[in-house]
Design a protein around this motif. Structure first.
Motif, PDB file in Angstrom:
ATOM      1  N   GLY A   1     -99.730  78.192  55.456  1.00 32.50           N
ATOM      2  CA  GLY A   1     -98.625  78.787  56.192  1.00 32.50           C
ATOM      3  C   GLY A   1     -97.604  79.455  55.299  1.00 32.50           C
ATOM      4  N   LEU A   2     -97.724  79.254  53.985  1.00 30.08           N
ATOM      5  CA  LEU A   2     -96.766  79.832  53.036  1.00 30.08           C
ATOM      6  C   LEU A   2     -97.172  81.222  52.559  1.00 30.08           C
ATOM      7  CD1 LEU A   2     -96.132  76.664  50.866  1.00 30.08           C
ATOM      8  CD2 LEU A   2     -94.704  77.568  52.708  1.00 30.08           C
ATOM      9  N   VAL A   3     -98.354  81.653  52.920  1.00 29.63           N
ATOM     10  CA  VAL A   3     -98.895  82.924  52.421  1.00 29.63           C
ATOM     11  C   VAL A   3     -97.956  84.098  52.703  1.00 29.63           C
ATOM     12  CG1 VAL A   3    -100.798  84.571  52.644  1.00 29.63           C
ATOM     13  CG2 VAL A   3    -101.263  82.129  52.504  1.00 29.63           C
ATOM     14  N   GLY A   4     -97.272  84.090  53.828  1.00 23.17           N
ATOM     15  CA  GLY A   4     -96.416  85.210  54.189  1.00 23.17           C
ATOM     16  C   GLY A   4     -95.015  85.186  53.600  1.00 23.17           C
ATOM     17  N   LEU A   5     -94.733  84.255  52.686  1.00 21.54           N
ATOM     18  CA  LEU A   5     -93.385  84.183  52.120  1.00 21.54           C
ATOM     19  C   LEU A   5     -93.012  85.394  51.271  1.00 21.54           C
ATOM     20  CD1 LEU A   5     -92.861  80.458  51.135  1.00 21.54           C
ATOM     21  CD2 LEU A   5     -91.701  81.764  52.915  1.00 21.54           C
ATOM     22  N   PHE A   6     -94.018  86.009  50.654  1.00 23.49           N
ATOM     23  CA  PHE A   6     -93.769  87.263  49.944  1.00 23.49           C
ATOM     24  C   PHE A   6     -95.027  88.122  50.043  1.00 23.49           C
ATOM     25  CE2 PHE A   6     -94.384  83.885  46.755  1.00 23.49           C
ATOM     26  CZ  PHE A   6     -95.500  84.315  46.071  1.00 23.49           C
ATOM     27  N   PRO A   7     -94.838  89.439  49.936  1.00 21.41           N
ATOM     28  CA  PRO A   7     -95.956  90.373  50.135  1.00 21.41           C
ATOM     29  C   PRO A   7     -97.107  90.166  49.147  1.00 21.41           C
ATOM     30  CG  PRO A   7     -93.869  91.542  50.119  1.00 21.41           C
ATOM     31  CD  PRO A   7     -93.577  90.136  49.681  1.00 21.41           C
ATOM     32  N   LYS A   8     -98.303  90.490  49.612  1.00 25.80           N
ATOM     33  CA  LYS A   8     -99.508  90.374  48.785  1.00 25.80           C
ATOM     34  C   LYS A   8     -99.366  91.167  47.485  1.00 25.80           C
ATOM     35  CE  LYS A   8    -104.463  91.240  48.873  1.00 25.80           C
ATOM     36  NZ  LYS A   8    -105.592  91.774  49.627  1.00 25.80           N
ATOM     37  N   LYS A   9     -98.747  92.341  47.557  1.00 22.35           N
ATOM     38  CA  LYS A   9     -98.569  93.170  46.348  1.00 22.35           C
ATOM     39  C   LYS A   9     -97.750  92.433  45.294  1.00 22.35           C
ATOM     40  CE  LYS A   9     -98.956  97.722  48.419  1.00 22.35           C
ATOM     41  NZ  LYS A   9     -98.323  99.014  48.652  1.00 22.35           N
ATOM     42  N   ILE A  10     -96.746  91.689  45.740  1.00 20.38           N
ATOM     43  CA  ILE A  10     -95.909  90.916  44.806  1.00 20.38           C
ATOM     44  C   ILE A  10     -96.736  89.786  44.197  1.00 20.38           C
ATOM     45  CG2 ILE A  10     -93.884  89.414  44.616  1.00 20.38           C
ATOM     46  CD1 ILE A  10     -93.128  92.340  44.983  1.00 20.38           C
ATOM     47  N   ALA A  11     -97.506  89.094  45.031  1.00 17.32           N
ATOM     48  CA  ALA A  11     -98.369  88.011  44.534  1.00 17.32           C
ATOM     49  C   ALA A  11     -99.352  88.542  43.496  1.00 17.32           C
ATOM     50  CB  ALA A  11     -99.117  87.358  45.691  1.00 17.32           C
ATOM     51  N   GLU A  12     -99.931  89.703  43.758  1.00 23.87           N
ATOM     52  CA  GLU A  12    -100.885  90.301  42.816  1.00 23.87           C
ATOM     53  C   GLU A  12    -100.189  90.763  41.547  1.00 23.87           C
ATOM     54  OE1 GLU A  12    -102.634  93.300  45.294  1.00 23.87           O
ATOM     55  OE2 GLU A  12    -104.160  91.924  46.072  1.00 23.87           O
ATOM     56  N   ARG A  13     -99.011  91.372  41.687  1.00 21.58           N
ATOM     57  CA  ARG A  13     -98.279  91.866  40.516  1.00 21.58           C
ATOM     58  C   ARG A  13     -97.934  90.734  39.559  1.00 21.58           C
ATOM     59  NH1 ARG A  13     -92.916  94.361  42.007  1.00 21.58           N
ATOM     60  NH2 ARG A  13     -94.267  95.949  42.867  1.00 21.58           N
ATOM     61  N   TYR A  14     -97.450  89.624  40.104  1.00 23.84           N
ATOM     62  CA  TYR A  14     -97.010  88.516  39.265  1.00 23.84           C
ATOM     63  C   TYR A  14     -98.080  87.456  39.042  1.00 23.84           C
ATOM     64  CZ  TYR A  14     -92.366  90.497  39.910  1.00 23.84           C
ATOM     65  OH  TYR A  14     -91.277  91.333  39.932  1.00 23.84           O
ATOM     66  N   GLY A  15     -99.190  87.551  39.769  1.00 23.57           N
ATOM     67  CA  GLY A  15    -100.255  86.566  39.605  1.00 23.57           C
ATOM     68  C   GLY A  15     -99.837  85.176  40.043  1.00 23.57           C
ATOM     69  N   MET A  16     -99.015  85.110  41.097  1.00 22.73           N
ATOM     70  CA  MET A  16     -98.521  83.828  41.588  1.00 22.73           C
ATOM     71  C   MET A  16     -98.722  83.729  43.096  1.00 22.73           C
ATOM     72  SD  MET A  16     -94.971  83.390  39.539  1.00 22.73           S
ATOM     73  CE  MET A  16     -94.871  83.671  37.789  1.00 22.73           C
ATOM     74  N   VAL A  17     -99.048  82.511  43.554  1.00 23.80           N
ATOM     75  CA  VAL A  17     -99.189  82.265  44.988  1.00 23.80           C
ATOM     76  C   VAL A  17     -98.455  80.975  45.336  1.00 23.80           C
ATOM     77  CG1 VAL A  17    -101.367  83.501  45.261  1.00 23.80           C
ATOM     78  CG2 VAL A  17    -101.396  81.092  44.673  1.00 23.80           C
ATOM     79  N   PRO A  18     -97.839  80.943  46.524  1.00 19.29           N
ATOM     80  CA  PRO A  18     -97.160  79.718  46.943  1.00 19.29           C
ATOM     81  C   PRO A  18     -98.189  78.667  47.377  1.00 19.29           C
ATOM     82  CG  PRO A  18     -97.000  81.383  48.660  1.00 19.29           C
ATOM     83  CD  PRO A  18     -97.678  82.027  47.490  1.00 19.29           C
TER      84      PRO A  18
END
Length: 72
Positions: free
Chosen positions: A21-38
């Motif tokens: 349920g935390l996947v939508g906390l920040f955009p996929k592009k941001i997750a890919e850019r920083y290599g981080m996932v909640p």
């Protein structure tokens, strides 16, 4: 900032319950850019998994985007 904050523990994600349920906390592009996932959130503390060394700019950005304190 303590040096230990820049040396997070290593653990296997397949042994950890990830809150999907935390996947939508920040955009996929941001997750890919920083290599981080909640992976979990407790109160205002958001725990992130990363395969990279922590980037202070990324952590500040994610803190601003989510409004949460960030833990690795």
């Amino acid at each position: 900032m303590k040096m230990s904050a820049l040396n997070p523990p290593i653990f296997r994600l397949n042994c950890y319950h990830i809150d999907r349920g935390l996947v939508g906390l920040f955009p996929k592009k941001i997750a890919e850019r920083y290599g981080m996932v909640p992976i979990s959130k407790l109160g205002s503390v958001l725990t992130l998994a990363t395969a990279k060394l922590p980037d202070l700019v990324a952590l500040d950005d994610l803190r601003g985007i989510t409004g949460c304190d960030i833990c690795l």
